[in-house]
Design a protein around this motif. Structure first.
Motif, PDB file in Angstrom:
ATOM      1  N   LYS A 163       0.818  -1.268  -0.191  1.00 51.78           N
ATOM      2  CA  LYS A 163       0.071  -0.031  -0.089  1.00 51.78           C
ATOM      3  C   LYS A 163       0.825   1.259   0.089  1.00 51.78           C
ATOM      4  O   LYS A 163       0.606   2.137  -0.519  1.00 51.78           O
ATOM      5  N   TYR A 164       2.016   1.279   0.818  1.00 47.60           N
ATOM      6  CA  TYR A 164       2.855   2.454   0.745  1.00 47.60           C
ATOM      7  C   TYR A 164       3.980   2.278  -0.359  1.00 47.60           C
ATOM      8  O   TYR A 164       5.092   2.602   0.098  1.00 47.60           O
ATOM      9  N   GLY A 165       3.933   1.621  -1.371  1.00 45.51           N
ATOM     10  CA  GLY A 165       5.151   1.570  -2.379  1.00 45.51           C
ATOM     11  C   GLY A 165       5.930   0.661  -2.039  1.00 45.51           C
ATOM     12  O   GLY A 165       6.769   0.628  -3.065  1.00 45.51           O
ATOM     13  N   GLY A 166       6.135  -0.412  -1.363  1.00 46.40           N
ATOM     14  CA  GLY A 166       7.108  -1.357  -1.148  1.00 46.40           C
ATOM     15  C   GLY A 166       6.887  -2.559  -1.735  1.00 46.40           C
ATOM     16  O   GLY A 166       5.578  -2.782  -2.348  1.00 46.40           O
ATOM     17  N   ALA A 167       7.647  -3.519  -1.990  1.00 44.06           N
ATOM     18  CA  ALA A 167       7.636  -5.031  -2.707  1.00 44.06           C
ATOM     19  C   ALA A 167       7.859  -5.677  -1.312  1.00 44.06           C
ATOM     20  O   ALA A 167       9.012  -5.740  -0.823  1.00 44.06           O
ATOM     21  N   ALA A 168       6.627  -6.643  -1.120  1.00 45.35           N
ATOM     22  CA  ALA A 168       6.947  -7.259   0.312  1.00 45.35           C
ATOM     23  C   ALA A 168       6.728  -8.799   0.182  1.00 45.35           C
ATOM     24  O   ALA A 168       5.937  -9.154  -0.820  1.00 45.35           O
ATOM     25  N   LYS A 169       7.194  -9.636   1.195  1.00 51.85           N
ATOM     26  CA  LYS A 169       7.156 -10.817   0.956  1.00 51.85           C
ATOM     27  C   LYS A 169       7.645 -11.512   2.443  1.00 51.85           C
ATOM     28  O   LYS A 169       8.323 -11.084   3.039  1.00 51.85           O
ATOM     29  N   SER A 170       7.207 -12.789   2.605  1.00 58.19           N
ATOM     30  CA  SER A 170       7.498 -13.434   3.887  1.00 58.19           C
ATOM     31  C   SER A 170       9.128 -13.843   3.442  1.00 58.19           C
ATOM     32  O   SER A 170       9.612 -13.817   2.502  1.00 58.19           O
ATOM     33  N   SER A 171       9.991 -13.765   4.576  1.00 53.36           N
ATOM     34  CA  SER A 171      11.353 -14.002   4.553  1.00 53.36           C
ATOM     35  C   SER A 171      11.608 -15.605   5.188  1.00 53.36           C
ATOM     36  O   SER A 171      11.111 -15.971   6.113  1.00 53.36           O
TER      37      SER A 171
END
Ligand code: PMV
Ligand code: MG
Length: 360
Positions: free
Chosen positions: A305-313
């Motif tokens: 939502k705030y422009g990051g690319a995210a995933k579980s680590s």
């Protein structure tokens, strides 16, 4: 007194597929450490760790037998590290001696609760490193990796050893594991020193330069997860065709991400983080193992939502999630949204050794 330390790690991409030789992952070393000190002793040695002394020993039942699961207990990694390093030392003609060994850890919080930053890998590396100095073995970075890996495999058995590479080399790494069967067969057949000196098929450890504009954020769910259990469960789907597809797709995705690093291309890295998140969700559908838990989904969705690319680590199931975001993007709105959602931002940085002598 000899004092050494080894950093913890976080997986950025390529999890689960990296357990199979030839499938890359990207891993970083982070600036939280396990430290080991050694002092010469007389006639009797000791091993001490305040952090681990209260840890429960987990067990399960197989048929009517009570079976200990030693894989989450750091003492077994310390013992295996001592065993392999002393065997190596003996083959090098060193005289074995007594010592008092002490461990302190920043990778577990005061309740012994894990952040998922790889304490078993780091404690193995730190122990081999301390004995390397104690016995004056002059191990190279790669030899340190190989010895620590043999010790770790002896206890955990099912890991890629990427966490060990991160602890030995520091920084950002592209890592593919070696052919485990080949190494274990050779371990039975020949001297340890010969095995440590030989080239291990498929092993690749390549330091990566990180684009200047890239920022790494880490969120902690507060729920601990057991990597070895999760890997065991996913492995039950190993003979499924879709698992083969997952492996190929993960390799393509991480190869593209590595290219993103080499080309300083943050948007490409972000695209591949999102792709890897999708692939891990597909792995959940095929194996029924919950990798992206509700909390990790919340963490990832807020970051997006705030422009990051995210995933579980890493293995997921709890622990941490990672976000790749452009340095010029503001991060305060994301930080406060995480805190409202019960996600703890961890103020960690990537750790680099001062004198990197890169070997692969
Ligand atoms: O959960 P972590 O950070 O220990 O990472 C595990 C990564 C796996 O690929 C699932 C297992 C491994 O040994 O590489
Ligand atoms: Mg984990």
């Amino acid at each position: 007194m000899i004092e050494v330390s080894a950093p913890g790690k976080l997986y950025i991409a390529g999890e689960y597929a990296v357990v199979e030789p030839g499938h890359p992952a990207i891993i970083v070393a982070i600036d939280q450490f396990i430290s080991v000190s050694i002092e010469p002793a007389k006639k009797i040695g000791s091993i001490q760790s305040a952090q681990y002394s209260d840890l429960p020993i987990r067990w399960t039942r197989r048929k009517n037998e009570l079976v200990l699961d030693i894989r989450d207990n750091p003492f077994h990694y310390i013992l295996a590290a001592i065993h392999f390093t002393e065997k190596f030392a003996q083959e090098k003609g060193k005289k074995l001696a007594f010592f008092d060994l002490k461990v302190t850890s920043e990778l577990d919080n005061s309740n012994g609760r894990k952040y998922g930053l790889g304490s078993s890998g780091a404690v193995t590396v730190a122990t081999v490193k301390a004995l390397n100095v104690f016995y004056d073995l002059q191990l190279s970075q790669l030899e340190l990796f190989k010895l620590a890996t043999l010790a770790h495999l002896n206890v955990q058995g099912n890991g890629s050893c990427g966490d060990i590479a991160a602890s030995c080399y520091g920084g950002w790494l592209a890592f593919s594991t070696f052919d485990h069967d080949w190494v274990l067969k050779r371990l039975e057949a020949e001297k340890l020193t010969t095995l440590i000196e030989s080239t291990w098929p498929n092993l690749q450890i390549e330091p990566l330069q990180v684009p200047e504009d890239l920022r790494l954020l880490i969120g902690w769910t507060g729920s601990p997860a057991s990597t070895s259990d999760l890997v065991d469960q996913v492995h039950q789907s190993r003979y499924d065709n879709s698992y083969e597809n997952f492996l190929t797709d993960s390799k393509n995705c991480v190869d593209q991400m590595i290219l993103g690093f080499k080309q300083n291309n943050v948007p490409l890295i972000q695209k591949m983080i999102r792709r890897n998140r999708q692939l891990l969700n597909q792995l959940t559908s095929l194996s029924n193992v919950s990798i992206e838990t509700e909390e990790l989904k919340r963490l990832n969705d807020l970051a997006e939502k705030y422009g990051g690319a995210a995933k579980s680590s890493g293995a997921g199931g709890g622990d941490c999630g990672i976000v790749i975001i452009d340095k010029r993007a503001g991060i305060l709105p994301l930080m406060s949204s995480w805190e409202k959602a019960g996600i703890t931002p961890l103020p960690l940085h990537v750790f680099h050794f001062r004198e990197d002598t890169h070997e692969s």
